[in-house]
Design an enzyme around this catalytic site. Sequence first.
Site, PDB file in Angstrom:
ATOM      1  CG  ASP A 208     -19.871  40.429  -0.618  1.00 59.52           C
ATOM      2  OD1 ASP A 208     -20.459  39.627   0.123  1.00 59.52           O
ATOM      3  OD2 ASP A 208     -20.136  41.648  -0.638  1.00 59.52           O
ATOM      4  CB  ALA A 210     -24.289  39.036   0.564  1.00 56.70           C
ATOM      5  CE  LYS A 243     -28.904  41.020   3.093  1.00 56.95           C
ATOM      6  NZ  LYS A 243     -29.023  42.322   2.594  1.00 56.95           N
TER       7      LYS A 243
HETATM    8  C1  LIG Z   1     -23.302  42.532  -1.659  1.00 61.43           C
HETATM    9  C2  LIG Z   1     -23.433  42.544  -0.171  1.00 61.43           C
HETATM   10  N1  LIG Z   1     -22.394  42.169   0.579  1.00 61.43           N
HETATM   11  C3  LIG Z   1     -22.441  42.150   1.911  1.00 61.43           C
HETATM   12  C4  LIG Z   1     -23.585  42.535   2.578  1.00 61.43           C
HETATM   13  C5  LIG Z   1     -23.552  42.550   4.073  1.00 61.43           C
HETATM   14  O1  LIG Z   1     -24.475  41.780   4.711  1.00 61.43           O
HETATM   15  P1  LIG Z   1     -24.565  41.702   6.276  1.00 61.43           P
HETATM   16  O2  LIG Z   1     -25.863  42.308   6.647  1.00 61.43           O
HETATM   17  O3  LIG Z   1     -24.494  40.233   6.567  1.00 61.43           O
HETATM   18  O4  LIG Z   1     -23.419  42.437   6.877  1.00 61.43           O
HETATM   19  C6  LIG Z   1     -24.701  42.947   1.856  1.00 61.43           C
HETATM   20  C7  LIG Z   1     -25.910  43.397   2.541  1.00 61.43           C
HETATM   21  O5  LIG Z   1     -26.803  43.996   2.021  1.00 61.43           O
HETATM   22  C8  LIG Z   1     -24.618  42.940   0.439  1.00 61.43           C
HETATM   23  O6  LIG Z   1     -25.659  43.313  -0.315  1.00 61.43           O
END
Ligand SMILES: Cc1ncc(COP(=O)(O)O)c(C=O)c1O
Length: 394
Positions: A208, A210, A243
């Site tokens: 993941d 992000a 982000k």
């Molecule tokens: C660890 C993690 N993975 C995935 C996401 C998902 O992000 P998105 O807003 O692009 O769906 C977040 C969002 O806060 C996150 O903190």
Amino acid sequence: MFEKLQPAPPDKILALMAQYREDSRTDKVDLGVGVYKDADGNTAIMRAIRAAAKRLHDEQTTKTYVGLQGDKDFCAAMGEIVLGDAVSADRLRVCQAPGGSGALSIIAMMLNRARPGATVWISDPSWPNHIPLLSGAGLTPQSYPYYDAATGSVRFDEMKEALRGAAAGDIVLLHGCCHNPTGADLTVPQWEAIADLCNEKGLFPFVDFAYLGFGDGLEEDCAGLRALARRVPELAIAASCSKNFAVYRERVGAAMLVGANALDVDTAFSQLLSVTRSVYSMPPDHGAAIVRIVLDDPELRADWMEELEGMRSRMVTLRRDFADALRRASNSGRYDFIADQKGMFSRLGLATEQIDTLRNEHGIYIVGDSRINIAGLHHDKLDDLARAIVAVAG
Ligand SMILES: Cc1ncc(COP(=O)(O)O)c(C=O)c1O
């Protein structure tokens, strides 16, 4: 039909945001919600994103569907910034997804087609949406030890020990960088050790990603993931642009599959696209097209990188200065870990009652696991904040 349902439990972070909005105190501080904020407390549109959106508005000639994979040039550019030359092009397939969450979901559903109900190992703690998202796709969550609150670092030996108990075919979810909620990341040698363990035990790594660009820098943040990708035959990556391009509401992300060979990855990719077809058919275009314009235009790309670097260095400075303020307030080094951790989050190690006291008596909003958003800190209020935290922490 609806009478059969019970109300879903409220999302704690969204409930906290609502409470913050309703709080009339002018000196209130929001360290809860997980979005980047600048020194004025705004989540601004990045310069390059605004310019690319204008260009898209002027130049786009159709709003017809983009196709199952989405914007192919966006996908190619995302593959390049995340993986560099770590894997050869014939082993990599990328598809656009609605945010990092969308990418996580479609990959999880595809993995569940390969191994229905497969165990997915998740760090303890992790982003609170991981368990509902992955179990919603049919996978079976299981946790591995990750964070040592006493030292603010990764319990790497215990993590490895737990993963040694995993069975062949299990999935291991890893945070690419800037671990949410702890800010404690694996080092490159630790990523390499996890890659070796995956190979030895037949585990499938699922990353993941992000917060690319929020930790040590755009290239540096990819180092661990690329070290993994160079070593393992297969992996999946869910990358978010929410982000690092600040396009949260546009819902932009990429799902990436790396296979042992072209045939295997094409088969898996056809299943991934078949999942998207069955869930939302085609991805949304607008945000990904903007990101693609930024990444494909050397000037916009350079400007985006500069602005992202400014955001990152602001968080690094805030971490250092907040740790200093806490050292002054507590007369100890017990919060020094905040300066060493990465990205937007750290945990203060407070109990629920202490978090409630901070909110009720000081107007300081922190989520229930005592995670703070570093970007929500104000430079001129660091000492006040540190004194309040030390007063409730005892
Ligand atoms: C660890 C993690 N993975 C995935 C996401 C998902 O992000 P998105 O807003 O692009 O769906 C977040 C969002 O806060 C996150 O903190």
